[in-house]
Scaffold this motif. Structure first.
Motif, PDB file in Angstrom:
ATOM      1  N   ASP A 126      43.530  33.303  32.163  1.00  0.00           N
ATOM      2  CA  ASP A 126      44.697  33.676  31.378  1.00  0.00           C
ATOM      3  C   ASP A 126      44.911  35.172  31.281  1.00  0.00           C
ATOM      4  OD1 ASP A 126      45.208  30.988  30.861  1.00  0.00           O
ATOM      5  OD2 ASP A 126      43.810  30.985  29.181  1.00  0.00           O
ATOM      6  N   ASP A 127      44.334  35.934  32.168  1.00  0.00           N
ATOM      7  CA  ASP A 127      44.478  37.379  32.118  1.00  0.00           C
ATOM      8  C   ASP A 127      45.852  37.757  32.656  1.00  0.00           C
ATOM      9  OD1 ASP A 127      44.291  40.117  32.311  1.00  0.00           O
ATOM     10  OD2 ASP A 127      42.237  40.097  33.049  1.00  0.00           O
ATOM     11  N   LYS A 128      46.723  38.236  31.781  1.00  0.00           N
ATOM     12  CA  LYS A 128      48.089  38.573  32.183  1.00  0.00           C
ATOM     13  C   LYS A 128      48.156  39.904  32.927  1.00  0.00           C
ATOM     14  CE  LYS A 128      49.824  35.050  30.019  1.00  0.00           C
ATOM     15  NZ  LYS A 128      49.277  33.848  30.526  1.00  0.00           N
ATOM     16  N   MET A 129      47.123  40.730  32.795  1.00  0.00           N
ATOM     17  CA  MET A 129      47.143  42.058  33.398  1.00  0.00           C
ATOM     18  C   MET A 129      46.579  42.073  34.816  1.00  0.00           C
ATOM     19  SD  MET A 129      48.479  43.998  31.240  1.00  0.00           S
ATOM     20  CE  MET A 129      49.078  43.652  29.631  1.00  0.00           C
ATOM     21  N   VAL A 130      45.686  41.160  35.107  1.00  0.00           N
ATOM     22  CA  VAL A 130      45.022  41.172  36.408  1.00  0.00           C
ATOM     23  C   VAL A 130      45.180  39.803  37.047  1.00  0.00           C
ATOM     24  CG1 VAL A 130      42.866  41.562  37.627  1.00  0.00           C
ATOM     25  CG2 VAL A 130      43.328  42.814  35.534  1.00  0.00           C
ATOM     26  N   HIS A 131      45.852  39.748  38.158  1.00  0.00           N
ATOM     27  CA  HIS A 131      46.091  38.476  38.823  1.00  0.00           C
ATOM     28  C   HIS A 131      44.802  37.974  39.461  1.00  0.00           C
ATOM     29  CE1 HIS A 131      47.837  35.546  41.600  1.00  0.00           C
ATOM     30  NE2 HIS A 131      48.749  35.437  40.648  1.00  0.00           N
ATOM     31  N   VAL A 132      44.658  36.680  39.523  1.00  0.00           N
ATOM     32  CA  VAL A 132      43.453  36.041  40.052  1.00  0.00           C
ATOM     33  C   VAL A 132      43.214  36.379  41.527  1.00  0.00           C
ATOM     34  CG1 VAL A 132      44.524  33.857  40.711  1.00  0.00           C
ATOM     35  CG2 VAL A 132      42.137  33.899  39.989  1.00  0.00           C
ATOM     36  N   SER A 133      44.204  36.926  42.219  1.00  0.00           N
ATOM     37  CA  SER A 133      44.018  37.271  43.632  1.00  0.00           C
ATOM     38  C   SER A 133      42.879  38.270  43.824  1.00  0.00           C
ATOM     39  CB  SER A 133      45.310  37.838  44.227  1.00  0.00           C
ATOM     40  OG  SER A 133      45.659  39.048  43.589  1.00  0.00           O
ATOM     41  N   GLY A 134      42.664  39.157  42.840  1.00  0.00           N
ATOM     42  CA  GLY A 134      41.562  40.113  42.941  1.00  0.00           C
ATOM     43  C   GLY A 134      40.216  39.415  42.982  1.00  0.00           C
ATOM     44  N   GLY A 135      40.046  38.383  42.153  1.00  0.00           N
ATOM     45  CA  GLY A 135      38.810  37.601  42.173  1.00  0.00           C
ATOM     46  C   GLY A 135      38.644  36.852  43.477  1.00  0.00           C
ATOM     47  N   ARG A 136      39.741  36.303  43.990  1.00  0.00           N
ATOM     48  CA  ARG A 136      39.682  35.583  45.272  1.00  0.00           C
ATOM     49  C   ARG A 136      39.284  36.537  46.401  1.00  0.00           C
ATOM     50  NH1 ARG A 136      44.755  32.905  43.539  1.00  0.00           N
ATOM     51  NH2 ARG A 136      44.089  30.914  42.687  1.00  0.00           N
ATOM     52  N   ALA A 137      39.879  37.736  46.418  1.00  0.00           N
ATOM     53  CA  ALA A 137      39.564  38.710  47.474  1.00  0.00           C
ATOM     54  C   ALA A 137      38.103  39.126  47.405  1.00  0.00           C
ATOM     55  CB  ALA A 137      40.478  39.935  47.355  1.00  0.00           C
ATOM     56  N   THR A 138      37.588  39.307  46.189  1.00  0.00           N
ATOM     57  CA  THR A 138      36.177  39.681  46.034  1.00  0.00           C
ATOM     58  C   THR A 138      35.278  38.562  46.532  1.00  0.00           C
ATOM     59  OG1 THR A 138      36.740  41.036  44.116  1.00  0.00           O
ATOM     60  CG2 THR A 138      34.429  40.431  44.374  1.00  0.00           C
ATOM     61  N   ALA A 139      35.573  37.326  46.155  1.00  0.00           N
ATOM     62  CA  ALA A 139      34.747  36.194  46.584  1.00  0.00           C
ATOM     63  C   ALA A 139      34.771  36.040  48.101  1.00  0.00           C
ATOM     64  CB  ALA A 139      35.212  34.906  45.907  1.00  0.00           C
ATOM     65  N   ARG A 140      35.949  36.224  48.719  1.00  0.00           N
ATOM     66  CA  ARG A 140      36.036  36.122  50.186  1.00  0.00           C
ATOM     67  C   ARG A 140      35.242  37.230  50.873  1.00  0.00           C
ATOM     68  NH1 ARG A 140      41.579  34.991  49.381  1.00  0.00           N
ATOM     69  NH2 ARG A 140      42.056  37.149  49.832  1.00  0.00           N
ATOM     70  N   ALA A 141      35.153  38.401  50.245  1.00  0.00           N
ATOM     71  CA  ALA A 141      34.482  39.538  50.875  1.00  0.00           C
ATOM     72  C   ALA A 141      32.959  39.426  50.830  1.00  0.00           C
ATOM     73  CB  ALA A 141      34.922  40.844  50.205  1.00  0.00           C
ATOM     74  N   ILE A 142      32.418  38.549  50.000  1.00  0.00           N
ATOM     75  CA  ILE A 142      30.965  38.372  49.901  1.00  0.00           C
ATOM     76  C   ILE A 142      30.608  37.000  50.454  1.00  0.00           C
ATOM     77  CG2 ILE A 142      28.958  38.358  48.374  1.00  0.00           C
ATOM     78  CD1 ILE A 142      30.583  40.025  46.390  1.00  0.00           C
ATOM     79  N   PRO A 143      30.084  36.943  51.681  1.00  0.00           N
ATOM     80  CA  PRO A 143      29.747  35.649  52.280  1.00  0.00           C
ATOM     81  C   PRO A 143      28.809  34.846  51.381  1.00  0.00           C
ATOM     82  CG  PRO A 143      29.561  37.396  53.894  1.00  0.00           C
ATOM     83  CD  PRO A 143      29.771  38.059  52.562  1.00  0.00           C
ATOM     84  N   GLY A 144      29.110  33.574  51.243  1.00  0.00           N
ATOM     85  CA  GLY A 144      28.263  32.696  50.447  1.00  0.00           C
ATOM     86  C   GLY A 144      28.560  32.741  48.963  1.00  0.00           C
ATOM     87  N   SER A 145      29.516  33.562  48.542  1.00  0.00           N
ATOM     88  CA  SER A 145      29.809  33.622  47.114  1.00  0.00           C
ATOM     89  C   SER A 145      30.763  32.509  46.722  1.00  0.00           C
ATOM     90  CB  SER A 145      30.391  34.987  46.734  1.00  0.00           C
ATOM     91  OG  SER A 145      31.698  35.113  47.234  1.00  0.00           O
ATOM     92  N   GLU A 146      30.862  32.313  45.443  1.00  0.00           N
ATOM     93  CA  GLU A 146      31.680  31.242  44.901  1.00  0.00           C
ATOM     94  C   GLU A 146      32.556  31.832  43.816  1.00  0.00           C
ATOM     95  OE1 GLU A 146      30.362  27.319  42.588  1.00  0.00           O
ATOM     96  OE2 GLU A 146      28.970  27.978  44.136  1.00  0.00           O
ATOM     97  N   LEU A 147      33.800  31.368  43.693  1.00  0.00           N
ATOM     98  CA  LEU A 147      34.713  31.838  42.660  1.00  0.00           C
ATOM     99  C   LEU A 147      34.748  30.825  41.530  1.00  0.00           C
ATOM    100  CD1 LEU A 147      36.893  33.850  41.644  1.00  0.00           C
ATOM    101  CD2 LEU A 147      38.571  32.464  42.885  1.00  0.00           C
ATOM    102  N   LEU A 148      34.531  31.299  40.314  1.00  0.00           N
ATOM    103  CA  LEU A 148      34.602  30.456  39.127  1.00  0.00           C
ATOM    104  C   LEU A 148      35.697  31.020  38.232  1.00  0.00           C
ATOM    105  CD1 LEU A 148      33.454  28.257  37.216  1.00  0.00           C
ATOM    106  CD2 LEU A 148      31.900  30.011  36.342  1.00  0.00           C
ATOM    107  N   LEU A 149      36.705  30.210  37.928  1.00  0.00           N
ATOM    108  CA  LEU A 149      37.796  30.633  37.053  1.00  0.00           C
ATOM    109  C   LEU A 149      37.524  30.101  35.655  1.00  0.00           C
ATOM    110  CD1 LEU A 149      40.807  29.896  39.426  1.00  0.00           C
ATOM    111  CD2 LEU A 149      39.725  32.100  38.958  1.00  0.00           C
ATOM    112  N   VAL A 150      37.537  31.007  34.665  1.00  0.00           N
ATOM    113  CA  VAL A 150      37.276  30.632  33.280  1.00  0.00           C
ATOM    114  C   VAL A 150      38.353  31.239  32.393  1.00  0.00           C
ATOM    115  CG1 VAL A 150      34.785  30.446  33.615  1.00  0.00           C
ATOM    116  CG2 VAL A 150      35.773  32.621  32.908  1.00  0.00           C
ATOM    117  N   GLU A 151      38.384  30.823  31.149  1.00  0.00           N
ATOM    118  CA  GLU A 151      39.353  31.376  30.211  1.00  0.00           C
ATOM    119  C   GLU A 151      38.801  32.649  29.583  1.00  0.00           C
ATOM    120  OE1 GLU A 151      41.008  28.618  27.434  1.00  0.00           O
ATOM    121  OE2 GLU A 151      40.864  26.993  28.890  1.00  0.00           O
TER     122      GLU A 151
END
Length: 181
Positions: A13-38
């Motif tokens: 629910d972060d209105k200031m930072v879009h979830v794409s930043g988390g997705r890009a970080t997870a993609r950049a680290i092989p073997g990492s996993e993205l967890l979306l929380v409130e």
């Protein structure tokens, strides 16, 4: 390489930072996993027992150089990044008794889908062009910082320059930035 086990946590629910930043970080680290929380706190009290099982547990928060130096026409975004910086500093003190470290990553302009989702603004600054750093570069620098035990990194030269000039002379930075309004 970057082949380290990692869990990238991002607030839903972060209105200031879009979830794409988390997705890009997870993609950049092989073997990492993205967890979306409130929420910003990511429910850390529940995560402490899990973190304590790790050999060298660490929480990595992604802020921005705009958490060090605010710029025109981005007040809400800058305020949210100042908050991430304060949250990280406070959290570091709170978690030290559990043996958990906190790293703040403060990148500048990074190649992500974020620019497609920035807040609507009534005006735009006419910033000078400078190169974006890749999400992979930020991830590499983050992993290096984790290994070194750093408290914070600014993984771009442009970002380090902005922060240095702001520490040196905030008034000068105000004048420089006002040229782009």
């Amino acid at each position: 390489g970057l082949n380290v086990p990692a869990l990238v946590v991002h607030g839903l629910d972060d209105k200031m930072v879009h979830v794409s930043g988390g997705r890009a970080t997870a993609r950049a680290i092989p073997g990492s996993e993205l967890l979306l929380v409130e929420g910003m706190g990511h429910d850390l009290p529940r995560a402490i027992p899990l973190l304590k099982r790790a050999e060298k547990p660490i929480v990595v928060n992604v802020g921005s150089i705009l958490g060090h130096r605010a710029v025109p026409f981005s007040s809400e975004y800058c305020a949210s990044k100042f908050a991430v910086r304060g949250f990280s500093e406070s959290l570091r003190i709170e978690l030290v008794r559990h043996g958990i470290d906190v790293l703040l990553v403060s990148p500048g302009s990074t190649e992500t889908e974020f620019s497609d989702h920035v807040l609507q603004r009534t005006e735009q600054a006419n910033w000078p062009k400078h190169g974006l750093v890749s999400a992979a570069h930020v991830a590499r620098k983050t992993v290096q910082a984790i290994r070194r035990g750093s408290r914070e990194i600014i993984p771009s030269g442009w970002g380090r320059l902005v922060c240095f000039l702001n520490r040196l002379s905030p008034r000068l930075m105000d004048r420089l930035l006002s040229r782009y309004t």
